[in-house]
Motif scaffolding. Structure first.
Motif, PDB file in Angstrom:
ATOM      1  N   PRO A  17     -47.741 -29.727 -37.922  1.00 55.13           N
ATOM      2  CA  PRO A  17     -46.412 -29.385 -37.515  1.00 55.13           C
ATOM      3  C   PRO A  17     -46.312 -29.269 -35.941  1.00 55.13           C
ATOM      4  N   GLU A  18     -45.100 -29.235 -35.255  1.00 49.84           N
ATOM      5  CA  GLU A  18     -44.824 -29.051 -34.010  1.00 49.84           C
ATOM      6  C   GLU A  18     -45.131 -27.518 -33.799  1.00 49.84           C
ATOM      7  N   LEU A  19     -45.748 -27.389 -32.602  1.00 47.80           N
ATOM      8  CA  LEU A  19     -45.880 -25.906 -32.320  1.00 47.80           C
ATOM      9  C   LEU A  19     -45.417 -25.763 -31.083  1.00 47.80           C
ATOM     10  N   VAL A  20     -44.557 -24.801 -30.655  1.00 47.86           N
ATOM     11  CA  VAL A  20     -43.529 -24.356 -29.543  1.00 47.86           C
ATOM     12  C   VAL A  20     -44.181 -22.977 -29.083  1.00 47.86           C
ATOM     13  N   THR A  21     -44.569 -22.808 -28.007  1.00 50.14           N
ATOM     14  CA  THR A  21     -45.158 -21.502 -27.569  1.00 50.14           C
ATOM     15  C   THR A  21     -45.650 -21.713 -26.118  1.00 50.14           C
ATOM     16  N   THR A  22     -45.349 -20.562 -25.341  1.00 51.05           N
ATOM     17  CA  THR A  22     -45.755 -20.592 -23.980  1.00 51.05           C
ATOM     18  C   THR A  22     -47.024 -19.706 -23.721  1.00 51.05           C
ATOM     19  N   ASP A  23     -47.624 -19.362 -24.838  1.00 48.41           N
ATOM     20  CA  ASP A  23     -48.940 -18.546 -24.657  1.00 48.41           C
ATOM     21  C   ASP A  23     -50.175 -19.753 -24.873  1.00 48.41           C
ATOM     22  N   PRO A  24     -51.020 -20.029 -23.836  1.00 48.04           N
ATOM     23  CA  PRO A  24     -51.926 -20.803 -24.235  1.00 48.04           C
ATOM     24  C   PRO A  24     -53.147 -20.377 -25.128  1.00 48.04           C
ATOM     25  N   ARG A  25     -53.024 -19.236 -25.518  1.00 48.07           N
ATOM     26  CA  ARG A  25     -54.063 -18.588 -26.550  1.00 48.07           C
ATOM     27  C   ARG A  25     -53.626 -19.116 -27.732  1.00 48.07           C
ATOM     28  N   VAL A  26     -52.326 -19.016 -27.978  1.00 50.68           N
ATOM     29  CA  VAL A  26     -51.880 -19.441 -29.291  1.00 50.68           C
ATOM     30  C   VAL A  26     -52.336 -20.983 -29.507  1.00 50.68           C
ATOM     31  N   ILE A  27     -52.007 -21.828 -28.530  1.00 53.41           N
ATOM     32  CA  ILE A  27     -52.273 -23.137 -28.685  1.00 53.41           C
ATOM     33  C   ILE A  27     -53.855 -23.175 -29.004  1.00 53.41           C
ATOM     34  N   ALA A  28     -54.717 -22.577 -28.161  1.00 50.46           N
ATOM     35  CA  ALA A  28     -56.101 -22.673 -28.509  1.00 50.46           C
ATOM     36  C   ALA A  28     -56.565 -22.210 -29.782  1.00 50.46           C
ATOM     37  N   MET A  29     -55.984 -21.208 -30.011  1.00 51.39           N
ATOM     38  CA  MET A  29     -56.461 -20.453 -31.413  1.00 51.39           C
ATOM     39  C   MET A  29     -55.954 -21.528 -32.498  1.00 51.39           C
ATOM     40  N   ARG A  30     -54.823 -22.072 -32.516  1.00 49.98           N
ATOM     41  CA  ARG A  30     -54.479 -22.938 -33.427  1.00 49.98           C
ATOM     42  C   ARG A  30     -55.476 -24.097 -33.562  1.00 49.98           C
ATOM     43  N   GLN A  31     -55.691 -24.604 -32.391  1.00 53.12           N
ATOM     44  CA  GLN A  31     -56.546 -25.867 -32.529  1.00 53.12           C
ATOM     45  C   GLN A  31     -57.831 -25.711 -33.044  1.00 53.12           C
ATOM     46  N   PHE A  32     -58.454 -24.538 -32.585  1.00 57.05           N
ATOM     47  CA  PHE A  32     -59.779 -24.011 -33.004  1.00 57.05           C
ATOM     48  C   PHE A  32     -59.810 -24.007 -34.539  1.00 57.05           C
ATOM     49  N   LEU A  33     -58.553 -23.213 -35.143  1.00 56.65           N
ATOM     50  CA  LEU A  33     -58.678 -23.045 -36.595  1.00 56.65           C
ATOM     51  C   LEU A  33     -58.418 -24.510 -37.300  1.00 56.65           C
ATOM     52  N   ILE A  34     -57.676 -25.575 -36.810  1.00 54.51           N
ATOM     53  CA  ILE A  34     -57.526 -26.422 -37.245  1.00 54.51           C
ATOM     54  C   ILE A  34     -58.997 -27.301 -37.247  1.00 54.51           C
ATOM     55  N   ASP A  35     -59.489 -27.305 -36.335  1.00 52.56           N
ATOM     56  CA  ASP A  35     -61.113 -27.824 -36.088  1.00 52.56           C
ATOM     57  C   ASP A  35     -61.913 -27.512 -37.131  1.00 52.56           C
ATOM     58  N   TYR A  36     -61.695 -26.213 -37.468  1.00 47.37           N
ATOM     59  CA  TYR A  36     -62.525 -25.531 -38.496  1.00 47.37           C
ATOM     60  C   TYR A  36     -61.957 -25.478 -40.083  1.00 47.37           C
ATOM     61  N   ASN A  37     -60.967 -26.258 -40.031  1.00 51.66           N
ATOM     62  CA  ASN A  37     -60.157 -26.539 -41.357  1.00 51.66           C
ATOM     63  C   ASN A  37     -59.788 -25.160 -41.959  1.00 51.66           C
TER      64      ASN A  37
END
Length: 157
Positions: A17-37
């Motif tokens: 799903p689309e992610l709209v945020t201005t906090d790069p930590r949220v983007i990094a955290m989300r991608q990290f968690l996606i990569d670990y399924n």
């Protein structure tokens, strides 16, 4: 959305799903968690918001879940407890109604019970007493490894 991304030198296609945020930590955290399924990836913003609320390192709660449950992948069904949290004295494992509730409870418990200045090495003997007696401190080293990996993800955003 389907998109191509480059993370850790690997290019692949993701569907999320689309992610709209201005906090790069949220983007990094989300991608990290996606990569670990991880089933917690939709809660990246909750993780960051709760950590900030208590002044806790934004990487700590999820790093502990990595060591304790492979980021929520190895847990009792329906527990929403990726931290091995045993706050309920009637059970071997606490159950939370949702991941959001689990994240909020664990973050508050860590911040209020351990403080916000302790390192994983200082937390380990109380959080996981058998781990505190294990030579080489693999629990604390694992938490730090995941924290460092999250820092790398943030640098890549």
């Amino acid at each position: 959305a389907i998109g191509t991304r480059a993370t850790l030198g690997v290019t692949d296609t993701i569907r999320s799903p689309e992610l709209v945020t201005t906090d790069p930590r949220v983007i990094a955290m989300r991608q990290f968690l996606i990569d670990y399924n991880s089933p917690m990836y939709p809660y990246a913003e909750v993780i960051i918001t709760e950590a900030d609320k208590y002044g806790l390192d934004w990487r700590l709660v999820i790093a502990i879940s990595g060591v304790e449950s492979a980021f929520g992948n190895l847990i009792p069904p329906g527990s929403n407890n990726g931290w091995g949290w045993k706050g309920d004295p009637t059970r071997d494992w606490s159950y939370f109604a949702s991941w959001s509730e689990g994240i909020k409870t664990i973050t508050a418990g860590l911040a209020l019970g351990y403080g916000v200045e302790l390192t994983p090495f200082e937390i380990m003997p109380t959080y996981c007493p058998p781990c505190g007696r294990t030579p080489g401190a693999p629990w604390a080293n694992g938490v730090i490894r995941y924290q460092n990996e999250l820092s790398f993800y943030l640098e890549s955003v």
